[in-house]
Design a protein around this motif. Structure first.
Motif, short mmCIF file in Angstrom:
data_model
loop_
_atom_site.label_atom_id
_atom_site.label_comp_id
_atom_site.label_asym_id
_atom_site.label_seq_id
_atom_site.Cartn_x
_atom_site.Cartn_y
_atom_site.Cartn_z
N PRO A 389 0.81 -1.23 0.00
CA PRO A 389 0.00 0.00 0.00
C PRO A 389 0.84 1.27 0.00
O PRO A 389 0.45 2.28 -0.60
CB PRO A 389 -0.82 -0.12 1.29
CG PRO A 389 -0.90 -1.59 1.56
CD PRO A 389 0.41 -2.16 1.08
N SER A 390 2.00 1.26 0.65
CA SER A 390 2.80 2.47 0.75
C SER A 390 3.27 2.96 -0.62
O SER A 390 3.47 4.17 -0.82
CB SER A 390 4.02 2.21 1.65
OG SER A 390 4.82 1.17 1.12
N TYR A 391 3.46 2.05 -1.55
CA TYR A 391 3.90 2.45 -2.89
C TYR A 391 2.85 3.35 -3.55
O TYR A 391 3.19 4.37 -4.18
CB TYR A 391 4.16 1.21 -3.74
CG TYR A 391 4.43 1.52 -5.20
CD1 TYR A 391 5.67 2.00 -5.61
CD2 TYR A 391 3.44 1.33 -6.16
CE1 TYR A 391 5.93 2.28 -6.94
CE2 TYR A 391 3.68 1.61 -7.49
CZ TYR A 391 4.93 2.09 -7.88
OH TYR A 391 5.17 2.38 -9.20
N TYR A 392 1.59 2.98 -3.41
CA TYR A 392 0.53 3.76 -4.04
C TYR A 392 0.25 5.05 -3.26
O TYR A 392 -0.08 6.08 -3.86
CB TYR A 392 -0.73 2.91 -4.15
CG TYR A 392 -0.53 1.70 -5.03
CD1 TYR A 392 -0.61 1.79 -6.41
CD2 TYR A 392 -0.21 0.45 -4.47
CE1 TYR A 392 -0.40 0.68 -7.22
CE2 TYR A 392 0.01 -0.65 -5.26
CZ TYR A 392 -0.08 -0.53 -6.64
OH TYR A 392 0.15 -1.63 -7.43
N LEU A 393 0.42 5.00 -1.96
CA LEU A 393 0.25 6.23 -1.17
C LEU A 393 1.33 7.25 -1.52
O LEU A 393 1.08 8.46 -1.54
CB LEU A 393 0.32 5.90 0.32
CG LEU A 393 -0.89 5.17 0.92
CD1 LEU A 393 -0.60 4.76 2.36
CD2 LEU A 393 -2.13 6.05 0.87
N ARG A 394 2.53 6.75 -1.82
CA ARG A 394 3.63 7.65 -2.13
C ARG A 394 3.57 8.18 -3.55
O ARG A 394 3.87 9.35 -3.82
CB ARG A 394 4.95 6.92 -1.89
CG ARG A 394 6.19 7.77 -2.13
CD ARG A 394 7.46 7.04 -1.74
NE ARG A 394 7.66 5.81 -2.51
CZ ARG A 394 7.49 4.58 -2.04
NH1 ARG A 394 7.11 4.41 -0.79
NH2 ARG A 394 7.68 3.53 -2.80
N ASN A 395 3.21 7.34 -4.50
CA ASN A 395 3.26 7.72 -5.91
C ASN A 395 1.91 8.10 -6.51
O ASN A 395 1.87 8.75 -7.56
CB ASN A 395 3.87 6.58 -6.73
CG ASN A 395 5.31 6.30 -6.36
OD1 ASN A 395 6.22 7.03 -6.75
ND2 ASN A 395 5.52 5.24 -5.58
N TYR A 396 0.82 7.67 -5.89
CA TYR A 396 -0.51 7.98 -6.41
C TYR A 396 -1.40 8.42 -5.24
O TYR A 396 -2.43 7.80 -4.93
CB TYR A 396 -1.12 6.75 -7.10
CG TYR A 396 -0.26 6.19 -8.20
CD1 TYR A 396 -0.31 6.73 -9.49
CD2 TYR A 396 0.62 5.13 -7.95
CE1 TYR A 396 0.50 6.21 -10.51
CE2 TYR A 396 1.42 4.61 -8.96
CZ TYR A 396 1.35 5.16 -10.23
OH TYR A 396 2.15 4.65 -11.23
N SER A 397 -0.97 9.48 -4.60
CA SER A 397 -1.67 9.94 -3.40
C SER A 397 -3.11 10.35 -3.69
O SER A 397 -3.97 10.31 -2.80
CB SER A 397 -0.91 11.12 -2.77
OG SER A 397 -0.76 12.17 -3.71
N GLU A 398 -3.38 10.76 -4.96
CA GLU A 398 -4.74 11.18 -5.29
C GLU A 398 -5.66 9.99 -5.55
O GLU A 398 -6.86 10.15 -5.67
CB GLU A 398 -4.70 12.08 -6.53
CG GLU A 398 -4.40 11.40 -7.85
CD GLU A 398 -2.93 11.05 -8.02
OE1 GLU A 398 -2.58 10.43 -9.05
OE2 GLU A 398 -2.15 11.39 -7.12
#
Length: 734
Positions: A389-398
């Protein structure tokens, strides 16, 4: 009690008007007499009889020295002797350990016996723990997870068998699994701590352990034991038989098996079998010949290192290396060790004051660590950062829905957070008509061939001076390569580097686009040849009040890489024999021991060690080219220690201060990196090299223990240490 102390009781001492001391020497554990103990004073030297009975004049004597092979020498001040109820009890620590008790050897699990750095550190600490108050506390109470004594790693502990060095030339660390499970035959040893020099070796900066494998000294009879734990292996059975036959032949056979379906971490298994054979022929009063064979085959599943995020999403015993296949757990990371050892030793008593011990060792075999290889497919690691999940929170926060979806898949789908073996098989069988493997299982193999000779002469010049001289020679041929194990449903694999293109993608330009199957060498293949020569001497002066020693050592090491593949990135610097590096070094130790009385002792030792670099820290990237680390040279170590020891019943304590400076060190890390040029698509395996590293280690150690009763002991330990880098190193990537 976690370790073995052998004590000697001096019973029935009586001071007569003629100032004579009469007594009987007993072993406290067995209550059997201890005979032939050497007893000396300033005026004379005697030996107790076979039943431990002695009588010695003490008129005008200040100290009495008791010594016997297998025991620590004990110095007693005559004024310290207090006879109560006609009995005077003296504790004498033994140089031997017995697996009957919970010693450092028997308590080592597979985790402790692995080749990983921390595990080797832990094992070294435990093996030296039995004889020092603080070290025993550090090894058993502090533990590896929170404490490393003096900040040293196991490279600074020397392990030997019959005087032969067992620390690996690759990284300087002992490979404990080579003799794991053979507790019964590893009970006898010589031990030094800190900067001390032993009778059979120069030692290191944190002590040495020399296992004595003479079958004539083993206890005769049959011994069978079984134990069960909840650590790396759950079952262990061990059987040992030692005996003798006519003609002064002695023999010992020992075998053990340790196994577990699964250890503490998920998907980890353990399967180890060990065998020991020793034959000794005592030819006469001066010569004996001893042969030893050790075979310890070890196979175990590894556990993965995880980030805190992965632990939070799963559990503390989560392991990403395994997955279900055919209803069984299959681990992709398996360590397979198979390196038998053969030792031939000759003991020669030249006369009453001198002996010569010579040993020859031959060791060969393989050590493999398996892993998955993938080319043209997604990373199969379930804990890969792009799946968290952290990958998407970091790179696709929207896009919160993406991280929520990743969280849902990782936590709710039982197979998502483990290796998907079925997916890899299907990918290989369906990806193309020719069934070229996208995924495959291989192992990083090291096949070593080691020959070693060691010879040490000990000579008592007189009652005060002892002299030792030793020589050692080692020749290593080490073949390193990748070895294919399983095509995972495919028919073949093309030996190219998927992260590169053109000629640079070829792992071997001599055989471009080579097609391999199972049980083939590929990826990298090279041989390291190393010759190591050393000589040391030790001169010791001892009287009743103090002891002095001085010990120089000279050593030589050569290293040369011989590439078997022509790497596409380094076509002119990878195939055939490369440059030969030679290192010459001179080291020295000196120390003094001052005995205030037999119960209060002060030690001060110092050392300068000029240490050749290991194979691991010599080559910048040995899998691809011949290049040595820039400005490679020997490491310089300066060390000083001072200690005070007290042994006054019922209290025993040690206080030690130390300072060590490491200079000109090289540290190499290997890892896979993405975004090397600032772009996500830029990826490669790299070597991070820090050269010219300097560190200071200094601190204090305090340990105390008191026997409240015969079964209750109180102990306390305190350690203060600072381990700091004192210079900015030179850092570069290759």
């Amino acid at each position: 009690m976690r370790y073995l102390f052998l004590f000697i009781l001096f019973v029935g001492f009586q001071k007569t008007f003629a100032q004579k001391l009469d007594g009987e020497i007993l072993d406290q554990l067995s209550r059997e007499p201890v005979g032939l103990v050497q007893i000396s004073t300033e005026k004379l030297q005697i030996t107790s009889d076979e039943n431990g009975i002695f009588s010695i004049e003490i008129d005008g004597v200040k100290n009495i020295i008791f010594s016997k092979t297998g025991y620590e020498e004990l110095v007693l001040g005559v004024n310290d002797i207090i006879i109560e109820n006609s009995k005077f009890i003296v504790e004498l620590s033994s140089n031997t350990i017995d697996s009957d008790l919970e010693s450092g050897i028997i308590s080592l699990s597979d985790f402790d016996l692995s080749d990983d750095a921390n595990s080797s550190d832990f094992a070294s600490g435990q093996l030296s723990a039995y004889n020092d108050v603080f070290q025993s506390i550090a090894a058993y109470q502090f533990g590896i997870a929170r404490f490393r004594q003096r900040g040293y790693d196991s490279r600074n502990n020397l392990v030997l068998m019959n005087g032969l060095e067992l620390n690996k030339l690759y990284d300087g660390r002992p490979q404990w699994s080579n003799w794991g499970g053979l507790n019964d035959v590893l009970r006898n040893r010589e031990y030094t701590k800190g900067l001390e020099v032993g009778n059979s070796n120069f030692g290191s900066i944190n002590g040495s352990t020399n296992f004595i494998l003479r079958t004539s000294e083993y206890q005769k009879g049959l011994r069978v034991s079984y134990s069960s734990t909840n650590t790396s292996y759950t079952n262990r059975i061990l059987a040992t038989y030692s005996g003798s036959i006519k003609g002064d032949w002695h023999y010992t056979v020992s075998a053990s098996r340790r196994w577990a379906e699964e250890g503490h971490f998920q998907g980890t298994f353990y399967d180890a079998n060990s065998f020991f054979l020793s034959l000794e022929k005592i030819m006469n009063d001066f010569h004996s010949l001893n042969f030893v064979a050790i075979y310890a085959k070890n196979r175990r599943g590894k556990s993965s290192p995880n980030t805190q995020e992965v632990y939070d999403l799963t559990s503390e015993n989560y392991n990403s290396y395994w997955g279900w296949q055919g209803g069984k757990k299959r681990n992709s990371r398996v360590k397979n060790l198979n390196e038998p050892i053969f030792i031939l030793s000759h003991n020669w008593d030249l006369n009453e004051r001198a002996n010569l011990k010579t040993s020859l060792l031959y060791q060969f075999g393989s050590m493999g660590n398996s892993r998955l290889n993938y080319s043209g497919g997604p990373n199969p690691d379930p804990s890969y950062y792009r799946k968290l999940p952290s990958y998407y929170l970091r790179n696709y926060s929207e896009r919160a829905d993406l991280s929520d979806y990743a969280l849902l898949k990782f936590t709710s789908q039982s197979n998502y957070n483990q290796l998907d073996w079925n997916f890899m098989y299907q990918s290989n069988m369906l990806s193309n008509e020719n069934k070229r493997s996208v995924y495959m299982l291989y192992e990083d193999r090291v096949d070593d061939d080691l020959l070693q000779l060691n010879s040490v002469m000990n000579y008592d010049l007189n009652d005060n001076f002892d002299f030792s001289l030793g020589v050692n020679a080692k020749k290593l041929i080490s073949n390193n390569f990748a070895y294919s194990l399983d095509m995972l449903g495919g028919d073949y694999y093309v030996d190219t580097d998927s992260y590169r293109s053109g000629d640079q993608a070829q792992n071997d330009l001599n055989n471009p686009d080579r097609v391999i199957g199972e049980n083939d060498k590929f990826k990298y293949n090279f041989i390291v040849r190393s010759l190591n020569l050393s000589a040391f001497s030790n001169i010791t002066y001892t009287n009743n009040k103090y002891s002095l020693f001085i010990s120089p050592k000279y050593s030589y090491r050569s290293l040369q890489r011989d590439g078997q593949f022509r790497n596409g990135v380094y076509p002119e610097n990878s195939f055939g024999k490369g440059e030969k590096k030679e290192f010459y070094s001179l080291s020295g130790k000196a120390g003094i021991e001052y005995r205030i009385t037999g119960r209060h002792i002060i030690n001060i030792n110092g050392a300068y060690v000029d240490r050749p670099p290991t194979i691991r820290n010599s080559f910048s990237n040995s899998r691809e080219n011949h290049n040595f680390v820039n400005n490679l040279d020997t490491e310089k170590i300066y060390s000083l220690e001072g200690s005070y020891s007290m042994n006054v019943k019922p209290i025993k304590l040690n206080l030690t201060g130390y300072y060590t400076k490491f200079q000109n060190m090289t540290e190499i890390s290997f890892f896979f990196a993405q975004g090397l040029s600032g772009l996500e698509e830029s990826s490669d395996f790299v070597s991070e090299i820090m050269s010219g590293t300097q560190r200071d280690h200094y601190g204090l150690e305090f340990g105390a223990e008191s026997n409240i009763t015969s079964t209750i002991k109180l102990s306390s330990g305190v350690a203060f240490g600072e381990y700091v880098y004192t210079e900015n190193p030179n850092l570069y990537l290759t």
